[in-house]
Structures are given as structure tokens and as C-alpha cells.
Write a protein that holds these residues in place. Structure first.
Motif, PDB file in Angstrom:
ATOM      1  N   PHE A  73       0.845  -1.189   0.000  1.00  0.00           N
ATOM      2  CA  PHE A  73       0.000   0.000   0.000  1.00  0.00           C
ATOM      3  C   PHE A  73       0.884   1.242   0.000  1.00  0.00           C
ATOM      4  O   PHE A  73       1.960   1.263   0.599  1.00  0.00           O
ATOM      5  CB  PHE A  73      -0.896   0.008   1.244  1.00  0.00           C
ATOM      6  N   TRP A 133      -4.293  -6.110   5.318  1.00  0.00           N
ATOM      7  CA  TRP A 133      -5.119  -5.006   4.842  1.00  0.00           C
ATOM      8  C   TRP A 133      -4.985  -3.747   5.707  1.00  0.00           C
ATOM      9  O   TRP A 133      -5.777  -2.819   5.568  1.00  0.00           O
ATOM     10  CB  TRP A 133      -6.595  -5.429   4.780  1.00  0.00           C
ATOM     11  N   PHE A 159      -7.054  -0.829   3.796  1.00  0.00           N
ATOM     12  CA  PHE A 159      -7.244  -0.772   2.352  1.00  0.00           C
ATOM     13  C   PHE A 159      -7.834  -2.086   1.846  1.00  0.00           C
ATOM     14  O   PHE A 159      -7.588  -3.161   2.388  1.00  0.00           O
ATOM     15  CB  PHE A 159      -5.920  -0.480   1.640  1.00  0.00           C
ATOM     16  N   THR A 160      -8.658  -1.958   0.789  1.00  0.00           N
ATOM     17  CA  THR A 160      -9.290  -3.128   0.200  1.00  0.00           C
ATOM     18  C   THR A 160      -9.576  -2.853  -1.270  1.00  0.00           C
ATOM     19  O   THR A 160      -9.883  -1.720  -1.655  1.00  0.00           O
ATOM     20  CB  THR A 160     -10.595  -3.489   0.931  1.00  0.00           C
ATOM     21  N   ASP A 161      -9.466  -3.883  -2.097  1.00  0.00           N
ATOM     22  CA  ASP A 161      -9.779  -3.770  -3.514  1.00  0.00           C
ATOM     23  C   ASP A 161     -11.265  -4.048  -3.701  1.00  0.00           C
ATOM     24  O   ASP A 161     -11.721  -5.184  -3.515  1.00  0.00           O
ATOM     25  CB  ASP A 161      -8.935  -4.743  -4.335  1.00  0.00           C
ATOM     26  N   ASN A 165      -8.377  -3.528  -9.983  1.00  0.00           N
ATOM     27  CA  ASN A 165      -7.614  -2.292 -10.177  1.00  0.00           C
ATOM     28  C   ASN A 165      -8.237  -1.061  -9.508  1.00  0.00           C
ATOM     29  O   ASN A 165      -7.856   0.064  -9.816  1.00  0.00           O
ATOM     30  CB  ASN A 165      -7.409  -1.996 -11.663  1.00  0.00           C
ATOM     31  N   ARG A 167      -9.017   0.514  -5.682  1.00  0.00           N
ATOM     32  CA  ARG A 167      -8.750   0.327  -4.253  1.00  0.00           C
ATOM     33  C   ARG A 167      -9.317   1.471  -3.421  1.00  0.00           C
ATOM     34  O   ARG A 167      -9.139   2.653  -3.739  1.00  0.00           O
ATOM     35  CB  ARG A 167      -7.246   0.209  -4.005  1.00  0.00           C
ATOM     36  N   SER A 169      -9.234   3.146   0.427  1.00  0.00           N
ATOM     37  CA  SER A 169      -8.362   3.160   1.602  1.00  0.00           C
ATOM     38  C   SER A 169      -8.685   4.360   2.476  1.00  0.00           C
ATOM     39  O   SER A 169      -9.276   5.346   2.029  1.00  0.00           O
ATOM     40  CB  SER A 169      -6.886   3.211   1.187  1.00  0.00           C
ATOM     41  N   SER A 227      -6.068   8.929  -8.644  1.00  0.00           N
ATOM     42  CA  SER A 227      -6.667   8.820  -7.321  1.00  0.00           C
ATOM     43  C   SER A 227      -7.500  10.058  -7.007  1.00  0.00           C
ATOM     44  O   SER A 227      -7.146  11.176  -7.398  1.00  0.00           O
ATOM     45  CB  SER A 227      -5.571   8.656  -6.262  1.00  0.00           C
TER      46      SER A 227
END
Length: 269
Positions: A73, A133, A159-161, A165, A167, A169, A227
Motif C-alpha cells: 500500500f 489489509w 485498504f481493500t480492492d 484495479n 482500491r 483506503s 486517485s
């Protein structure tokens, strides 16, 4: 000064150790595959630390490092860093930050106060992954030219998907600073008080702010990512009690923005 010396000696030791290890392998420490990541962020945020009013701002995003297993991350809040130790669950190394100048051109609220020169902060960072995570990161940096204080940033991100592609957080943040940093940005001496109309203020060190932040990151390609982010900070301690903040600013600091970065690879022998 003694704390700063111990800090610099510690990182010099780490750098020397890393260089010695590379030399034993018959290579220079710089030999191998590297990357440089460049980009920019555009955001709406306070005109200066503690300001009441916001403005649209832009900042470059640059990082450099050796190719290898990527960190699980990373955050836009991470300053440019180079890991000297990386076990997968723990990383540590050197870090730096560019510090822009501050003067009355950044807001009429600053008229009569001393200018803050542009400069840098240099020090070290540590990262820990207690789970797959969650990442905890701390940076400790010494001011150069802009101020003579120490600044420490602490952040924890989950954080997690949520899609391929994509994510999500976010997590809590806190910043601590010594009195020399606080004086540069929040202090008001007798001369400044007379020139600005603000009450005199001689801030001490300690907790500067607490807050929370979040981001949604899209890894568009292997090398290109974008982002959207939001960060909220609540000034605390001497920063919140500063006459600049009490009389002309706001303890609540909100940043909302977008960023994009592209990563290039190259090899050094």
C-alpha cells in the motif's frame, strides 16, 4: 540538537550497511533496476496552515526507488522515501519532503508576519503491516532552511480492492512538532504583533493536529494510476491556540483533490 544528531547518525549507519552489503555482492549500491514515478495533484485546500479560506492548488508528485516487490500500500501523504530495510511486513529507510515558502502573498491574514523560506525536511520512516489489509507508517523529519524543528507524522490506513484495479483506503492521522516548527508557522512576536494586529503568541511543541483521510485509487495500467482523495485535520495544542488561527483562521482543515502518476523504469550499472 542531540536528538537530531542521533537521528542522522542512525540513518548514516543504515546507508553504510546497505552500501557494504552491495559491495560484498561485487556491485555498487546503485547498480540494478530502478524506477521513477512522476505526477501531479490538484486540490482545494487551505491557503496556508491554519487558514480559514481555501484555494485551488497544484503540487508535483515524485518518487524514486529500486525495482522489486512493490509495497502492499502507498498513500499520497507518503513523502518521497527510500527503503533500506524491507522484510515484507516491515520497512524502514530515509525520507524527504519539499517545504514551500509562505508569505503575505498567500493571504492578507499573514501581513505583518515574518516570511517562511522554502526549504526541506529530511529524516526517516518506518512502516508496519500488522495484517494484509492494514498499514501503519511513521515519519520523523528535521527541518532545513524553512524551519529548524522536528516534525513527526503518524498514519494508519486500512485498504481493500473493491473491484479489479480499484482500491479504497483510509484511516486516522496525527502530526507532532517541536516548538521551533510551531514558532515558524504559528508564532507571533512583539514586532509582528505590532505590524499585524495579532496578539503575541509563543507556541510550544507537542501534538499539532489529528484527523482522518481516505482515497479511491484506480490502477489504470501497470504504470499509470489516478486517485481521488479527501483529508480532514483538526488543529490541536499550540497550533489551535495560536492567535493567527483564533483571530483569522480555522482549526478545521479540509483538502479534496485528484492526482495522477506515471512510473518509468531504468537500469544503472
Amino acid at each position: 540538537m542531540a536528538k537530531t544528531s542521533r537521528l542522522l547518525i542512525s540513518f548514516a549507519f543504515f546507508a553504510t550497511t546497505a552500501g557494504a552489503a552491495a559491495a560484498q555482492d561485487g556491485q555498487h549500491w546503485w547498480s540494478g533496476d530502478w524506477y521513477v514515478s512522476v505526477g501531479a495533484a490538484g486540490f482545494l485546500g487551505p491557503k496556508f496552515e491554519g487558514a480559514k479560506h481555501n484555494k485551488l492548488q497544484f503540487s508535483p508528485l515524485i518518487s524514486l526507488g529500486k525495482q522489486g516487490p512493490a509495497p502492499r500500500f502507498s498513500s499520497r501523504n507518503d513523502n518521497p522515501a527510500f527503503a533500506l530495510l524491507d522484510t515484507g511486513t516491515f520497512r524502514a529507510g530515509i525520507v524527504g519532503k519539499f517545504v514551500p515558502s509562505r508569505d503575505s502573498g498567500d493571504g492578507r491574514e499573514l501581513r505583518g508576519l515574518k516570511d517562511v523560506k522554502w526549504g526541506a525536511e529530511a529524516g526517516g520512516f518506518v512502516e508496519l503491516y500488522p495484517t494484509d489489509w492494514i498499514r501503519a507508517r511513521a515519519e520523523l523529519r528535521q527541518g532545513i532552511r524553512a524551519h529548524n524543528g522536528l516534525v513527526a507524522d503518524v498514519a494508519v490506513d486500512a485498504f481493500t480492492d473493491i473491484a479489479p484495479n480499484l482500491r479504497l483506503s483510509g484511516g486516522p492521522r496525527a502530526t507532532f512538532a517541536t516548538a521551533k516548527y510551531m514558532d515558524a508557522y504559528y508564532g507571533v512576536d512583539a514586532k509582528e504583533s505590532a505590524a499585524s494586529g495579532l496578539d503575541r503568541d509563543n507556541p510550544g511543541g507537542g501534538l499539532k493536529s489529528v484527523g482522518v483521510g481516505g482515497a479511491l485509487t484506480w490502477q489504470a495500467t501497470k504504470n499509470f494510476s489516478t486517485s481521488s482523495f479527501v483529508e480532514y485535520q483538526r488543529l490541536k495544542g499550540s497550533a489551535a491556540d495560536s492567535s493567527l488561527v483564533r483571530e483569522r483562521g480555522d482549526r478545521n482543515q479540509l483538502v479534496i483533490g485528484l492526482s495522477a502518476t506515471y512510473r518509468f523504469g531504468f537500469t544503472l550499472n
